[in-house]
Design a protein around this motif. Structure first.
Motif, short mmCIF file in Angstrom:
data_model
loop_
_atom_site.label_atom_id
_atom_site.label_comp_id
_atom_site.label_asym_id
_atom_site.label_seq_id
_atom_site.Cartn_x
_atom_site.Cartn_y
_atom_site.Cartn_z
N TRP A 1 -16.95 9.79 -25.26
CA TRP A 1 -17.59 10.28 -24.58
C TRP A 1 -16.29 11.56 -24.16
O TRP A 1 -16.85 12.23 -23.90
N VAL A 2 -15.94 10.53 -23.62
CA VAL A 2 -14.77 11.89 -22.42
C VAL A 2 -13.51 12.40 -23.28
O VAL A 2 -14.07 14.24 -22.60
N VAL B 1 -15.58 10.03 -14.78
CA VAL B 1 -16.19 10.26 -16.29
C VAL B 1 -16.63 9.19 -17.06
O VAL B 1 -18.02 9.04 -17.53
N PHE C 1 -22.56 18.12 -23.12
CA PHE C 1 -22.01 17.39 -23.35
C PHE C 1 -22.16 16.30 -21.68
O PHE C 1 -23.26 15.40 -21.54
N LYS D 1 -23.76 5.72 -23.19
CA LYS D 1 -22.71 6.37 -23.18
C LYS D 1 -21.64 5.98 -24.00
O LYS D 1 -21.12 4.87 -22.98
N ALA E 1 -24.49 6.36 -18.29
CA ALA E 1 -25.21 6.90 -18.98
C ALA E 1 -25.64 6.46 -20.54
O ALA E 1 -26.88 6.85 -21.28
N CYS F 1 -20.69 7.88 -18.00
CA CYS F 1 -20.62 7.56 -19.72
C CYS F 1 -21.52 6.19 -20.03
O CYS F 1 -22.75 5.83 -20.21
N GLN F 2 -20.94 5.80 -18.78
CA GLN F 2 -21.27 4.09 -19.08
C GLN F 2 -22.88 3.75 -18.64
O GLN F 2 -23.50 3.31 -18.75
N TRP G 1 -17.56 5.35 -24.45
CA TRP G 1 -16.69 5.57 -23.86
C TRP G 1 -16.15 6.46 -24.21
O TRP G 1 -14.83 7.20 -23.55
N VAL H 1 -25.41 13.88 -20.19
CA VAL H 1 -25.42 12.70 -19.39
C VAL H 1 -25.65 12.23 -18.48
O VAL H 1 -26.93 11.43 -17.60
N ASN I 1 -18.48 21.46 -23.42
CA ASN I 1 -18.58 19.95 -22.47
C ASN I 1 -19.40 20.09 -21.93
O ASN I 1 -19.85 19.55 -21.43
#
Length: 124
Positions: free
Chosen positions: A72-73, A59, A85, A68, A66, A63-64, A70, A89, A82
């Motif tokens: 955001w996890v 995850v 989100f 975003k 995308a 995010c990386q 970290w 992502v 969720n």
């Protein structure tokens, strides 16, 4: 007439998913998605592509990719939010692979959610 009348009790169906066969299918899906995420990470030149194989780490990697942060996890731990989100992502991952963002919506469609990662990973 019910399924149990045909010699197919419902508990047999549920037993299939709690058996070794169901476990094997779950492992297969996990390996497929992790492989696709790993290849996507390599193609987008993301750091630490090996995180695709680690629960929660995948995850962070998504995010990386995308773009975003970290942390955001933690947003993925909020029920119902969720989903929003995850769409955001996945949409950005699709765009990072030069694919239309609406492909991310197909992740909610059974079977298509196994095809979309393959499209993102194995097409140019």
């Amino acid at each position: 007439m019910e399924l149990s009348d045909l010699g197919f009790p419902m508990w047999n169906l549920f037993g299939l998913f709690s058996s070794g066969l169901g476990s094997l299918a779950s492992i297969g899906v996990y390996v497929w998605v992790a492989l696709c995420l790993y290849i996507i990470a390599k193609k987008t030149k993301a750091e630490n592509a090996w995180l695709a194989w680690i629960p929660v780490g995948n995850v962070i990697l998504a995010c990386q990719i995308a773009g975003k942060p970290w942390w955001w996890v933690f947003l993925f731990l909020i029920p119902i939010a969720n989903i929003v989100f995850a769409i955001m992502v996945m949409w950005k991952i699709c765009e990072a692979r030069n694919k239309p963002g609406w492909l991310s919506l197909l992740m909610f469609v059974p079977i298509a959610n196994l095809v979309v990662p393959g499209i993102l990973a194995f097409t140019d």
